[in-house]
Design an enzyme around this catalytic site. Structure first.
Site, PDB file in Angstrom:
ATOM      1  N   ASP A  33       0.846  -1.186   0.000  1.00  0.00           N
ATOM      2  CA  ASP A  33       0.000   0.000   0.000  1.00  0.00           C
ATOM      3  C   ASP A  33       0.888   1.246   0.000  1.00  0.00           C
ATOM      4  O   ASP A  33       1.893   1.304   0.703  1.00  0.00           O
ATOM      5  CB  ASP A  33      -0.919   0.000   1.232  1.00  0.00           C
ATOM      6  CG  ASP A  33      -2.062   0.985   1.104  1.00  0.00           C
ATOM      7  OD1 ASP A  33      -3.221   0.531   0.964  1.00  0.00           O
ATOM      8  OD2 ASP A  33      -1.813   2.216   1.128  1.00  0.00           O
ATOM      9  N   ILE A  34       0.484   2.254  -0.755  1.00  0.00           N
ATOM     10  CA  ILE A  34       1.273   3.478  -0.881  1.00  0.00           C
ATOM     11  C   ILE A  34       1.242   4.302   0.415  1.00  0.00           C
ATOM     12  O   ILE A  34       2.142   5.118   0.659  1.00  0.00           O
ATOM     13  CB  ILE A  34       0.742   4.314  -2.090  1.00  0.00           C
ATOM     14  CG1 ILE A  34       1.820   5.232  -2.631  1.00  0.00           C
ATOM     15  CG2 ILE A  34      -0.516   5.080  -1.737  1.00  0.00           C
ATOM     16  CD1 ILE A  34       1.459   5.847  -3.980  1.00  0.00           C
ATOM     17  N   ASN A  91     -12.868  -3.393   2.084  1.00  0.00           N
ATOM     18  CA  ASN A  91     -13.895  -2.358   2.172  1.00  0.00           C
ATOM     19  C   ASN A  91     -14.780  -2.407   0.935  1.00  0.00           C
ATOM     20  O   ASN A  91     -14.290  -2.623  -0.185  1.00  0.00           O
ATOM     21  CB  ASN A  91     -13.236  -0.973   2.266  1.00  0.00           C
ATOM     22  CG  ASN A  91     -12.522  -0.765   3.585  1.00  0.00           C
ATOM     23  OD1 ASN A  91     -13.051  -1.131   4.626  1.00  0.00           O
ATOM     24  ND2 ASN A  91     -11.333  -0.195   3.549  1.00  0.00           N
ATOM     25  N   GLU A  99     -12.188   3.464  -1.291  1.00  0.00           N
ATOM     26  CA  GLU A  99     -11.647   4.551  -2.116  1.00  0.00           C
ATOM     27  C   GLU A  99     -11.432   4.126  -3.563  1.00  0.00           C
ATOM     28  O   GLU A  99     -11.626   4.926  -4.478  1.00  0.00           O
ATOM     29  CB  GLU A  99     -10.279   5.007  -1.570  1.00  0.00           C
ATOM     30  CG  GLU A  99     -10.336   5.788  -0.289  1.00  0.00           C
ATOM     31  CD  GLU A  99      -8.935   6.044   0.269  1.00  0.00           C
ATOM     32  OE1 GLU A  99      -7.947   5.932  -0.490  1.00  0.00           O
ATOM     33  OE2 GLU A  99      -8.849   6.341   1.463  1.00  0.00           O
ATOM     34  N   VAL A 100     -10.969   2.898  -3.745  1.00  0.00           N
ATOM     35  CA  VAL A 100     -10.622   2.444  -5.096  1.00  0.00           C
ATOM     36  C   VAL A 100     -11.638   1.376  -5.518  1.00  0.00           C
ATOM     37  O   VAL A 100     -11.761   0.333  -4.857  1.00  0.00           O
ATOM     38  CB  VAL A 100      -9.190   1.874  -5.130  1.00  0.00           C
ATOM     39  CG1 VAL A 100      -8.841   1.431  -6.549  1.00  0.00           C
ATOM     40  CG2 VAL A 100      -8.182   2.909  -4.629  1.00  0.00           C
ATOM     41  N   HIS A 104     -10.155  -5.217  -3.550  1.00  0.00           N
ATOM     42  CA  HIS A 104      -8.811  -5.425  -2.992  1.00  0.00           C
ATOM     43  C   HIS A 104      -8.949  -5.888  -1.562  1.00  0.00           C
ATOM     44  O   HIS A 104      -9.809  -5.425  -0.822  1.00  0.00           O
ATOM     45  CB  HIS A 104      -7.962  -4.154  -3.056  1.00  0.00           C
ATOM     46  CG  HIS A 104      -8.637  -2.914  -2.569  1.00  0.00           C
ATOM     47  ND1 HIS A 104      -9.609  -2.257  -3.294  1.00  0.00           N
ATOM     48  CD2 HIS A 104      -8.490  -2.192  -1.422  1.00  0.00           C
ATOM     49  CE1 HIS A 104     -10.023  -1.196  -2.629  1.00  0.00           C
ATOM     50  NE2 HIS A 104      -9.370  -1.134  -1.484  1.00  0.00           N
ATOM     51  N   HIS A 106      -6.956  -5.938   1.890  1.00  0.00           N
ATOM     52  CA  HIS A 106      -5.821  -5.419   2.641  1.00  0.00           C
ATOM     53  C   HIS A 106      -5.283  -6.545   3.520  1.00  0.00           C
ATOM     54  O   HIS A 106      -6.056  -7.271   4.150  1.00  0.00           O
ATOM     55  CB  HIS A 106      -6.259  -4.294   3.591  1.00  0.00           C
ATOM     56  CG  HIS A 106      -6.819  -3.080   2.924  1.00  0.00           C
ATOM     57  ND1 HIS A 106      -6.120  -1.893   2.810  1.00  0.00           N
ATOM     58  CD2 HIS A 106      -8.031  -2.832   2.365  1.00  0.00           C
ATOM     59  CE1 HIS A 106      -6.871  -0.978   2.219  1.00  0.00           C
ATOM     60  NE2 HIS A 106      -8.049  -1.522   1.941  1.00  0.00           N
TER      61      HIS A 106
HETATM   62  P1  5GP Z   1      -9.853   1.346   0.313  1.00  0.00           P
HETATM   63  O1  5GP Z   1     -10.175   2.522   1.183  1.00  0.00           O
HETATM   64  O2  5GP Z   1     -10.437   1.496  -1.060  1.00  0.00           O
HETATM   65  O3  5GP Z   1     -10.183   0.048   0.970  1.00  0.00           O
HETATM   66  O4  5GP Z   1      -8.270   1.337   0.179  1.00  0.00           O
HETATM   67  C1  5GP Z   1      -7.563   1.836  -0.903  1.00  0.00           C
HETATM   68  C2  5GP Z   1      -6.102   1.739  -0.557  1.00  0.00           C
HETATM   69  O5  5GP Z   1      -5.347   1.946  -1.746  1.00  0.00           O
HETATM   70  C3  5GP Z   1      -5.623   2.778   0.449  1.00  0.00           C
HETATM   71  O6  5GP Z   1      -5.057   2.115   1.584  1.00  0.00           O
HETATM   72  C4  5GP Z   1      -4.590   3.600  -0.328  1.00  0.00           C
HETATM   73  O7  5GP Z   1      -3.491   3.995   0.471  1.00  0.00           O
HETATM   74  C5  5GP Z   1      -4.184   2.653  -1.439  1.00  0.00           C
HETATM   75  N1  5GP Z   1      -3.767   3.299  -2.666  1.00  0.00           N
HETATM   76  C6  5GP Z   1      -4.410   4.303  -3.323  1.00  0.00           C
HETATM   77  N2  5GP Z   1      -3.743   4.636  -4.438  1.00  0.00           N
HETATM   78  C7  5GP Z   1      -2.663   3.812  -4.506  1.00  0.00           C
HETATM   79  C8  5GP Z   1      -1.595   3.668  -5.444  1.00  0.00           C
HETATM   80  O8  5GP Z   1      -1.513   4.368  -6.457  1.00  0.00           O
HETATM   81  N3  5GP Z   1      -0.676   2.717  -5.181  1.00  0.00           N
HETATM   82  C9  5GP Z   1      -0.741   1.923  -4.069  1.00  0.00           C
HETATM   83  N4  5GP Z   1       0.227   1.031  -3.900  1.00  0.00           N
HETATM   84  N5  5GP Z   1      -1.730   2.021  -3.154  1.00  0.00           N
HETATM   85  C10 5GP Z   1      -2.678   2.965  -3.380  1.00  0.00           C
END
Ligand code: 5GP
Length: 125
Positions: A33-34, A91, A99-100, A104, A106
């Site tokens: 994760d970034i 999520n 967010e994405v 995915h 985690h």
């Molecule tokens: P969500 O809130 O959708 O469950 O988590 C999305 C995750 O993707 C977040 O923890 C965020 O830090 C990670 N993320 C967002 N953009 C990028 C990216 O460009 N590269 C990587 N490696 N992680 C990302």
């Protein structure tokens, strides 16, 4: 929700954006994760256009579902998290702050992770 093929993880899968890869096979890609929220914080994504767990489990072929879940377990093992313990989390949608919009999982580990959810509600249903 319709799948947006321009989401950031789709771009990572196509190699248009780099990632710090941990594991890859024909079914899944795992990368750091970034913005890590634990000493180890890795994301595992399926190689297919699925927004969420509900979408994935309803629409994906069985071999992809099996391959993806095996990749999650294999990634946790490769990261050395099995003995100490770790947490997986996916999520979905607004209440979970997804967010994405590409499924995915985690993987968090490397320290005691505390309670499963922040206790910021009354506890009454
Ligand atoms: P969500 O809130 O959708 O469950 O988590 C999305 C995750 O993707 C977040 O923890 C965020 O830090 C990670 N993320 C967002 N953009 C990028 C990216 O460009 N590269 C990587 N490696 N992680 C990302």
């Amino acid at each position: 929700m319709a799948y947006d093929k321009n989401n950031i993880f789709a771009k990572i899968l196509r190699g248009e954006i780099p990632c710090n890869k941990v594991y890859e096979d024909e079914w899944a890609l795992a990368f750091h994760d970034i913005n890590p929220q634990a000493p180890t914080h890795v994301l595992v994504i399926p190689k297919g256009p699925y927004v969420s767990m509900a979408d994935f489990t309803a629409e994906a072929p069985a071999d992809l579902i099996a391959g993806f879940m095996r990749a999650v377990g294999k990634t946790a093992e490769m990261l050395g998290l099995v003995d100490g313990g770790y947490r997986t989390l996916a999520n979905a949608g607004d209440n979970a702050h997804q967010e994405v919009p590409h499924l995915h999982i985690h993987i968090f580990g490397g320290k005691a992770l505390g309670p499963m959810l922040i206790k910021d509600w009354s506890g009454k249903l």
